[in-house]
Motif scaffolding. Structure first.
Motif, PDB file in Angstrom:
ATOM      1  N   SER A  66       0.850  -1.177   0.000  1.00 23.52           N
ATOM      2  CA  SER A  66       0.000   0.000   0.000  1.00 23.52           C
ATOM      3  C   SER A  66       0.889   1.230   0.000  1.00 23.52           C
ATOM      4  CB  SER A  66      -0.842  -0.022   1.276  1.00 23.52           C
ATOM      5  OG  SER A  66      -1.862   0.924   1.196  1.00 23.52           O
ATOM      6  N   HIS A  73      -6.831   4.027   5.100  1.00 25.26           N
ATOM      7  CA  HIS A  73      -7.266   2.630   5.200  1.00 25.26           C
ATOM      8  C   HIS A  73      -6.214   1.780   5.912  1.00 25.26           C
ATOM      9  CE1 HIS A  73      -4.718   1.458   1.792  1.00 25.26           C
ATOM     10  NE2 HIS A  73      -5.146   2.577   1.201  1.00 25.26           N
ATOM     11  N   THR A  74      -6.621   0.599   6.305  1.00 25.51           N
ATOM     12  CA  THR A  74      -5.805  -0.251   7.172  1.00 25.51           C
ATOM     13  C   THR A  74      -4.462  -0.595   6.553  1.00 25.51           C
ATOM     14  OG1 THR A  74      -7.808  -1.165   8.100  1.00 25.51           O
ATOM     15  CG2 THR A  74      -5.811  -2.461   8.448  1.00 25.51           C
TER      16      THR A  74
END
Ligand code: C6P
Length: 420
Positions: A66, A73-74
């Motif tokens: 990511s 977001h996580t």
């Protein structure tokens, strides 16, 4: 081969250094090359990676790949956390005072270019002087030559003696009130010489100059302590430290970094952008424009954990014994001449053999699965100083053994017979 017991005792299992256990951490060392067990003696070019690093890279891409510093977001939070945790690990590893002083770059080359272009270009002018030495890697020469072209500054060079040591008297003579930057390699990749960085730094500071250290070859072999060295900038590459390629670290003293303009512009290095004015981000982000090599940083953190577990003091002692063993073995080969015989040396055996070009030697050794580097090692002025076009270079890591040194020496003997 049989060498004196005293030498063997210094390097083998008798030291209590479990080299065979550590070797098992490096999957690549299990393979054969040309049907021979791989003998990897090109660690100065790049070191092999332990499974502890490979698994961390694999896990990042499989589980939480990511972008960082952006997402709510996580996965983005996990990646950001891992990235910033790696920065903390590196801060501890080099004993830097603050996290703001740890900047991720692509490697040593980029670290030096960043200092030259950001610090140097904003501060140097015509007639200012930059001191480097004869034993520098091209990465610590060319960025300063570019800066000289841009600013009118002048490059001065510390000569080296026949052993490959800096001429410290000449260094003192070169220092003067026009000296603005002293840029020196910590450990020479072509000679193995360990330079007295704290002393060099003290003298440069007394003359009012800042000190930039090329630590590419030092980070894998010696404990780094920025507080003790007191240099202003220090840079090294992850891939020589058992981490990924394409990632490295630039350490800089916070007060200097705060005052320097950004090197690259783009995302993440800003606080606010309008067409009239841009506010730059705080340190260290001011120098980390664009999406960074996130996996590389996390992998470098794992490499630092790994090497810290093995313990750099123990690595230093073991490699010192191995180098001594190799130097004594090399001395038994008629016609072999070591290039670089400094009193303080690390893990590098650079040499020439009468009647054999280093490239031919490297090719013959490769037929026995032995990987060394041959050429000028991106240090052409060193070759010029010794009046040779190239050397053969065996460079050791803590996973190398005396048996591998024996194979190297046997391979050199074989090459000599071929060229007889
Ligand atoms: N030396 C060698 O085989 P990078 O490419 O940025 O990771 O590192 C450049 C560099 C800078 N300084 C020194 C002292 C180095 O040894 C190196 C890289 C390799 O010796 C490749 S030329």
């Amino acid at each position: 081969m049989n060498y004196p017991q005293a030498v063997q005792a210094d390097t083998g299992p008798a030291t209590g250094f479990p080299v065979e256990t550590y070797r098992q951490d490096f999957p690549i060392l299990e393979q054969t090359v040309r049907d021979m067990p791989l003998v990897y003696l090109d660690n100065a070019a790049t070191a092999q990676k332990p499974r502890q690093v490979i698994e961390v890279l694999d896990d990042y891409y499989r589980s939480y790949n990511s972008n960082i510093h952006r997402g709510v977001h996580t996965l983005s939070e996990l990646a950001t956390d891992a990235y910033e945790t790696a920065r903390k690990k590196i801060q501890r590893f080099i004993n830097a005072e603050s996290l703001q002083e740890v900047i991720f770059v692509r490697g040593t080359t980029e670290g030096i270019n960043l200092v030259a272009q950001s610090y140097g270009r904003s501060r140097l002018g015509a007639g200012d002087e930059i001191i480097v030495s004869t034993m520098e890697h091209h990465s610590n020469i060319v960025p300063w030559q570019l800066l000289c072209e841009q600013t009118g500054a002048v490059l001065k060079v510390i000569p080296i003696n026949d052993a490959g040591e800096l001429d410290m008297d000449e260094y003192k003579n070169l220092l003067n009130e026009r000296t603005r930057i002293v840029a020196i390699v910590h450990i020479s990749n072509a000679l193995g010489t360990i330079n007295p960085i704290a002393e060099i730094t003290g003298q440069a500071h007394a003359a009012g100059a800042v000190v930039v250290i090329d630590g590419a070859q030092a980070a894998p072999h010696t404990k780094l302590d920025m507080a003790a060295l007191d240099c202003d900038f220090y840079t090294f590459s992850g891939h020589k430290l058992f981490g990924p390629t394409g990632i490295g670290v630039l350490y800089g003293k916070q007060a200097l970094l705060e005052d320097m303009p950004p090197y690259h512009g783009g995302g993440d290095m800003i606080k606010m952008v309008t067409f009239e004015k841009t506010l730059y981000n705080d340190l260290p982000y001011k120098f980390e424009a664009g999406t960074p090599y996130i996996a590389g940083v996390i992998g470098l953190g794992a490499a630092v954990d790994y090497v810290s577990d093995v313990d750099l003091d123990r690595i230093h002692d073991y490699e010192h014994g191995l180098l001594r063993y190799a130097a004594e073995a090399a001395a038994t080969v008629p016609g072999l001449r070591l290039i670089g015989t400094a009193a303080d040396k690390a893990s590098i055996l650079s040499f020439v053999v009468d009647g054999i070009h280093p490239h031919d030697l490297g090719t013959i050794l490769d037929h026995d699965g032995i990987a060394i580097r041959t050429g000028h090692h991106c240090a052409m002025p060193v070759m010029e100083r010794f009046g040779i076009p190239a050397t053969a270079r065996a460079s050791f890591a803590f996973y190398n053994t005396t048996e591998e040194v024996d194979k190297l020496v046997a391979g050199i003997d074989k090459a000599k017979n071929i060229f007889k």
